[in-house]
Design an enzyme around this catalytic site. Structure first.
Site, mmCIF file in Angstrom:
data_model
loop_
_atom_site.group_PDB
_atom_site.id
_atom_site.type_symbol
_atom_site.label_atom_id
_atom_site.label_comp_id
_atom_site.label_asym_id
_atom_site.label_seq_id
_atom_site.Cartn_x
_atom_site.Cartn_y
_atom_site.Cartn_z
ATOM 1 N N LYS A 242 0.827 -1.209 0.000
ATOM 2 C CA LYS A 242 0.000 0.000 0.000
ATOM 3 C C LYS A 242 0.861 1.259 0.000
ATOM 4 O O LYS A 242 0.451 2.295 -0.480
ATOM 5 C CB LYS A 242 -0.907 0.004 1.231
ATOM 6 C CG LYS A 242 -2.038 -0.999 1.103
ATOM 7 C CD LYS A 242 -2.976 -0.999 2.282
ATOM 8 C CE LYS A 242 -4.042 -2.073 2.083
ATOM 9 N NZ LYS A 242 -4.931 -2.269 3.195
HETATM 10 N N1 GLU Z 1 -9.015 -7.444 5.438
HETATM 11 C C1 GLU Z 1 -7.996 -8.336 5.005
HETATM 12 C C2 GLU Z 1 -6.943 -7.583 4.240
HETATM 13 O O1 GLU Z 1 -7.189 -6.476 3.770
HETATM 14 C C3 GLU Z 1 -8.521 -9.448 4.118
HETATM 15 C C4 GLU Z 1 -9.324 -10.412 4.891
HETATM 16 C C5 GLU Z 1 -9.836 -11.627 4.141
HETATM 17 O O2 GLU Z 1 -9.978 -11.578 2.910
HETATM 18 O O3 GLU Z 1 -10.127 -12.593 4.799
HETATM 19 O O4 GLU Z 1 -5.849 -8.075 4.113
#
Ligand code: GLU
Length: 270
Positions: A242
């Protein structure tokens, strides 16, 4: 109905790697005539920002993705996570250790989330525990893995078959903290069940977490989705991050690329 989801954490802008994750989930649903859902994983208030949530929604819309129904935002479901934690309560214990206490306890083997907890607070006497609770000492809730684990659980990985779960690699994992009332692991399994997700597509970096998620699903009596972990996009041999602005959808869009260009750059079918 086959249901997939894209579950970004709003800790930064979408980049080619996260766009690829979104497109993978959307395509998996489309091929099967199923549903594709969007969930914003904004439980960690110290890292997530509302402006990134807005940016993610705007960028996905620009990319031409559409999701079924309302967007689920984890920050709006804290009471539900508390009730799931309550159901696990007999298998949880309060842990008063700080990061430095854990580091001082000596070198511990590492699990997917960091050093395996040495178990200091698991064996506290009831009196010592009560004293700290009464004094208002901040604590996390950890899963007593030896009590909780159910040997022989499995999950289905598309393209690989049945995988036997080894959640013990996490040790006594944290399921709630003072500043984050429910952990990623608890919320993600809760939400996949609450949203009726039947196929979880996500990056292969989260494959170890699936061993733990399957155990939580079992303990909470939830159905087990199928899993399809996908490769992570890289540039010059490095995983896209990011913090690298050049691959964000914003930067690509500002540089004049179209949504179709971006889809092509991820290697996804148009
Ligand atoms: N929120 C998680 C992330 O951005 C992904 C979670 C998932 O896909 O289980 O890495």
């Amino acid at each position: 109905m086959l249901t997939t989801r894209f579950a970004p954490s709003p800790t930064g802008l979408l980049h080619l790697g996260t766009a690829f994750a979104a497109l993978t989930a959307l395509q998996r649903a489309r091929e099967a005539g199923g549903r594709f859902l969007l969930r914003i994983e904004d439980i960690d208030q110290s890292r997530c920002r509302p402006e990134y949530t807005d940016a993610i929604i705007e960028d996905l819309t620009w990319l031409g993705l559409d999701w079924a129904g309302e967007i689920r935002r984890q920050s709006e479901h804290l009471a539900e996570y508390q009730s799931s934690l309550q159901r696990l309560r007999p298998l949880l214990y309060p842990c008063f250790c700080t990061r430095s206490d854990i580091a001082a306890a000596g070198s511990a083997p590492h699990g997917p989330d960091g050093p395996i907890y040495p178990g200091t607070c698991r064996t506290l006497s009831a009196a010592a525990r009560a004293e700290r609770l009464n004094a208002g000492t901040p604590y996390a809730l950890r899963l007593d893995m030896a009590q909780a684990n159910v040997p022989g659980l499995t999950f289905e990985e598309e393209g690989e078959g049945t995988i036997t779960c080894t959640p013990e690699m996490f040790g006594d994992v944290v399921l709630a903290r003072k500043d984050t009332p429910a952990s990623y692991h608890l919320c993600v399994t809760h939400d996949d069940a609450a949203q009726g997700v039947t196929v979880v597509t996500r990056g292969e970096d989260l494959k170890p977490a699936t061993h733990l998620h399957r155990l939580l699903q079992h303990l909470l009596g939830w159905p087990a989705p199928r899993y399809a972990h996908h490769r992570l996009l890289t540039a010059n041999g490095q995983r896209l991050a990011k913090r690298d602005r050049s691959t964000t959808l914003r930067a690509l869009r500002e540089a004049g690329h179209t949504p179709d260009d971006v889809i092509r750059m991820t290697g996804s079918p148009p």
